[in-house]
Design a protein around this motif. Sequence first.
Motif, PDB file in Angstrom:
ATOM      1  N   UNK A 250      43.465  43.805  45.611  1.00 23.63           N
ATOM      2  CA  UNK A 250      42.500  42.891  46.234  1.00 23.63           C
ATOM      3  C   UNK A 250      41.831  42.001  45.184  1.00 23.63           C
ATOM      4  N   UNK A 251      41.389  42.611  44.091  1.00 23.71           N
ATOM      5  CA  UNK A 251      40.777  41.830  43.012  1.00 23.71           C
ATOM      6  C   UNK A 251      41.784  40.855  42.415  1.00 23.71           C
ATOM      7  N   UNK A 258      41.417  31.980  42.097  1.00 25.12           N
ATOM      8  CA  UNK A 258      40.596  31.245  41.126  1.00 25.12           C
ATOM      9  C   UNK A 258      41.470  30.556  40.085  1.00 25.12           C
ATOM     10  N   UNK A 259      42.493  31.266  39.623  1.00 22.38           N
ATOM     11  CA  UNK A 259      43.403  30.680  38.643  1.00 22.38           C
ATOM     12  C   UNK A 259      44.128  29.474  39.228  1.00 22.38           C
ATOM     13  N   UNK A 260      44.536  29.572  40.506  1.00 21.38           N
ATOM     14  CA  UNK A 260      45.213  28.451  41.155  1.00 21.38           C
ATOM     15  C   UNK A 260      44.302  27.239  41.292  1.00 21.38           C
ATOM     16  N   UNK A 261      43.010  27.479  41.578  1.00 19.59           N
ATOM     17  CA  UNK A 261      42.060  26.374  41.696  1.00 19.59           C
ATOM     18  C   UNK A 261      41.868  25.673  40.354  1.00 19.59           C
ATOM     19  N   UNK A 262      41.804  26.469  39.296  1.00 24.12           N
ATOM     20  CA  UNK A 262      41.627  25.883  37.957  1.00 24.12           C
ATOM     21  C   UNK A 262      42.869  25.109  37.536  1.00 24.12           C
TER      22      UNK A 262
END
Length: 277
Positions: A250-251, A258-262
């Motif tokens: 889950x984490x 978050x990595x994909x957004x960055x």
Amino acid sequence: MANQTESTKLTKQDIKKVYIRNLFALQFGWNYEKMQGLGYAYVIMPVLKRLYKNDPEKMKKALKMQLSYFNTTPAMAHLITGADMALEEELGVESEETVMAVKTGLMGPLAGVGDTLFIAIYRAIVFSIAAYIAMQGNPVGLIIPLITCAAVLWIRYKFTWLGYNSGRKLATSFADKLAPITEAASILGLTVVGALIPSVISYKTDLTFAMGEVTFSVQEMLDKILPCMLPLGIVMLSYWLLGKKKINSTKLIFILIALGMVLGNLQNMLTFAAGLF
């Protein structure tokens, strides 16, 4: 002694229970960490209860092994559970490495075959013909899917026994050659999983650098070094993170989001930073 030996052998009723559970419960508890792993453990539970009911420690060890990652086409899972039953029956809990190798080695290739036969081809042909006949007002269009469904259920039942009989031959006739067979199955499973990386993960960067009149594409340079380098890096990062005590599936999902957004906005972020300086 005779009664004890007899109680550790599977009966037809045990195998039928596994078949029924495989039909309805393989997808129970599906999750991103083990996928069908929890359902598979429930499916194989009648076998474990039969073989290890008098030995709680072996029962725990066998159940822990069966809770491992598993994912394949449900119709083809009967072949794997059948072989699993036979190996557990013939070799006992000591068959852990062999069972894991068989599950890992077969679930990928059988998923490819099963998805093609039982999902793509079966659904396209059967339901197209049934729909065409039904549109003509013929009630046979309603009967055709029921007949083919019964045929598939029969095939899946035969798959259970085919896997079981093949597993017994593997455990008895090739007992002295299980090590190379296990290793080959493991290599096959790893190869299939490795091949899934570029087909399932399709991340590409649009990051570019301009030097004078020449523009360099980072993605093109990475592809020349190693095709699909970024998907491989994402998988290796995920595998490394899952090895940490405080990281679960889950984490990991939120970390990847978050990595994909960055990474998805990396080009804009660099352009903005260059404008500041």
